[in-house]
Design an enzyme around this catalytic site. Structure first.
Site, short mmCIF file in Angstrom:
data_model
loop_
_atom_site.label_atom_id
_atom_site.label_comp_id
_atom_site.label_asym_id
_atom_site.label_seq_id
_atom_site.Cartn_x
_atom_site.Cartn_y
_atom_site.Cartn_z
N ASP A 208 18.85 -22.49 -31.81
CA ASP A 208 18.43 -21.10 -31.59
C ASP A 208 17.81 -21.11 -30.19
O ASP A 208 16.63 -21.37 -30.03
CB ASP A 208 17.44 -20.68 -32.66
CG ASP A 208 17.04 -19.22 -32.55
OD1 ASP A 208 17.75 -18.45 -31.86
OD2 ASP A 208 16.03 -18.83 -33.14
N CYS B 274 19.11 -14.21 -29.29
CA CYS B 274 18.81 -12.81 -29.60
C CYS B 274 18.96 -11.99 -28.32
O CYS B 274 18.18 -11.09 -28.04
CB CYS B 274 17.44 -12.64 -30.24
SG CYS B 274 16.08 -13.31 -29.26
#
Length: 122
Positions: free
Chosen positions: A5, A58
């Site tokens: 991530d 993101c």
């Protein structure tokens, strides 16, 4: 298995936070994409044959998503297989060449998020 991530520009937070917006710049995206590439290429080197890596951000910017993953595809070539994850959230995700983009305007407010699954072939 590796879950990466990656640190990213996180545009949703930038829009909601004046301090984050003030520090945003195109150079920041370039810098983050370089960091993401360093992390992804290192993770792929460490990944054992037959192993799976999930890369996510993101971020909205293609430089941080398909740009980084596409660079891995060029560098590692046939050693890698890409499989788009299945999205089961609200609305729909947009397919990209190697992964999925989950965009707030299409996914019922979810996202932004990019996700790609990479398998290292034996």
């Amino acid at each position: 298995a590796i879950l990466l991530d990656a640190p990213c520009s996180s545009e949703r937070h930038v829009l909601a936070d004046e301090k984050a917006l003030a520090s945003w710049s195109p150079a920041r995206i370039k810098s983050l994409a370089m960091r993401q590439w360093a992390l992804l290429s290192s993770a792929l080197i460490m990944l054992k044959a037959g192993g799976c890596l999930v890369y996510s951000t993101c971020a909205l910017s293609p430089e941080e998503n398909e740009g980084v993953v596409g660079r891995a595809a060029l560098k590692f070539g046939s050693q890698l297989a890409f499989e788009k994850p299945v999205y089961e959230g609200p609305g729909e995700a947009e397919e990209r060449k190697h992964g999925l983009a989950i965009l707030p305007d299409k996914a019922g407010g979810a996202g932004p998020m990019y996700v790609c699954r990479i398998e290292k072939r034996a």
